[in-house]
Structures are given as C-alpha cells and as structure tokens.
Motif scaffolding. Structure first.
Motif, PDB file in Angstrom:
ATOM      1  N   ARG A  38       0.839  -1.188   0.000  1.00 37.11           N
ATOM      2  CA  ARG A  38       0.000   0.000   0.000  1.00 37.11           C
ATOM      3  C   ARG A  38       0.877   1.242   0.000  1.00 37.11           C
ATOM      4  O   ARG A  38       2.014   1.230   0.466  1.00 37.11           O
ATOM      5  CB  ARG A  38      -0.951   0.023   1.198  1.00 37.11           C
ATOM      6  N   GLN A  39       0.316   2.326  -0.533  1.00 44.82           N
ATOM      7  CA  GLN A  39       1.050   3.578  -0.604  1.00 44.82           C
ATOM      8  C   GLN A  39       0.098   4.751  -0.424  1.00 44.82           C
ATOM      9  O   GLN A  39      -0.871   4.894  -1.164  1.00 44.82           O
ATOM     10  CB  GLN A  39       1.789   3.707  -1.935  1.00 44.82           C
ATOM     11  N   ARG A  45       6.089   3.144  -0.529  1.00 50.56           N
ATOM     12  CA  ARG A  45       5.279   1.950  -0.651  1.00 50.56           C
ATOM     13  C   ARG A  45       5.611   0.985   0.483  1.00 50.56           C
ATOM     14  O   ARG A  45       6.781   0.738   0.785  1.00 50.56           O
ATOM     15  CB  ARG A  45       5.510   1.288  -2.007  1.00 50.56           C
ATOM     16  N   TYR A  95      -1.915  -2.271  -3.727  1.00 50.88           N
ATOM     17  CA  TYR A  95      -1.425  -2.911  -4.930  1.00 50.88           C
ATOM     18  C   TYR A  95      -1.208  -4.399  -4.714  1.00 50.88           C
ATOM     19  O   TYR A  95      -0.682  -4.812  -3.674  1.00 50.88           O
ATOM     20  CB  TYR A  95      -0.088  -2.304  -5.368  1.00 50.88           C
TER      21      TYR A  95
END
Length: 123
Positions: A38-39, A45, A95
């Motif tokens: 995740r970011q 990230r 992601y």
C-alpha cells in the motif's frame, strides 16, 4: 503476458471491513508468491501481506496482524485480502504484486504489479 487486476476498494467507516481481490492471469503461478502493498500520498510503498501459492503460509506487517488476512483460491487464480477493524491510517492505494519463488517484504523484488485500488477509511 502477466496481468494482475485488483478490485474491492472503496470508502468505509472506521471499524468496518473490506475484501480486496487480485485476479491473476497470463501464466501458471504455482511457483510464485503474491503480495499486497500500500502507498499513501507522500509516503513510501509499504508491505502489507504476502503468501506463497504452493504452501499457503502468510506473513504480515505488524500493524495489520490480527486484522487483515491474506488467502488464495488456486482454482480461481485469485488472491484476497480481508481487512477488518479498519483504521483511518489504513487509507492508501493497495497494490497486488507477484514474484517468483519465495515471499518477500521488499517491493523491489516483485516483478509484476496491478494498477492499484483505493481504500479510504473515514473516522
């Protein structure tokens, strides 16, 4: 061509739940590891969770341990991230990623990435 497609993101209140899905296509992933990262804006990230297709064992970021669960359905070629007890600090683009062989917490070791799905947790 490898394709990873995330879905399931959205807006949820603190304490609520979401389930993210990652549909994988383009090759056989039995010898691969799948990860969730995740970011958030202005931040690096961050590793969230990972699982190996063949073994099914999982590793987690400490702050999500006990709240998030990663799983996979080999028949559907899909990886899931069940997120419970969500907090505002979980807000980020999530992601899905894939790499050959063993699981890793290092983003640079993952070769394939999805487009991301937004998760927003309101207070």
């Amino acid at each position: 061509q490898v394709q990873l497609v995330e879905s399931g993101g959205g807006l949820v209140q603190a304490g609520g739940s979401l389930r993210l899905s990652c549909a994988a296509a383009g090759r056989t992933f039995s010898n691969y590891a799948m990860g969730w990262f995740r970011q958030a804006p202005g931040k690096e990230r961050e590793f969230v969770a990972a699982i190996r297709w063949s073994r099914g064992s999982a590793v987690y970021l400490d702050s999500v341990q006990g709240r998030f669960t990663i799983s996979r359905d080999n028949a559907k070629n899909t990886v899931y991230l069940q997120m419970n007890s969500l907090k505002p600090e979980d807000t980020a683009v999530y992601y899905c990623a894939a790499k050959f062989d063993l699981v890793s917490m290092r983003a640079r070791e993952y070769k394939y990435w999805g487009q991301g799905t937004q998760v927003t947790v309101s207070s």
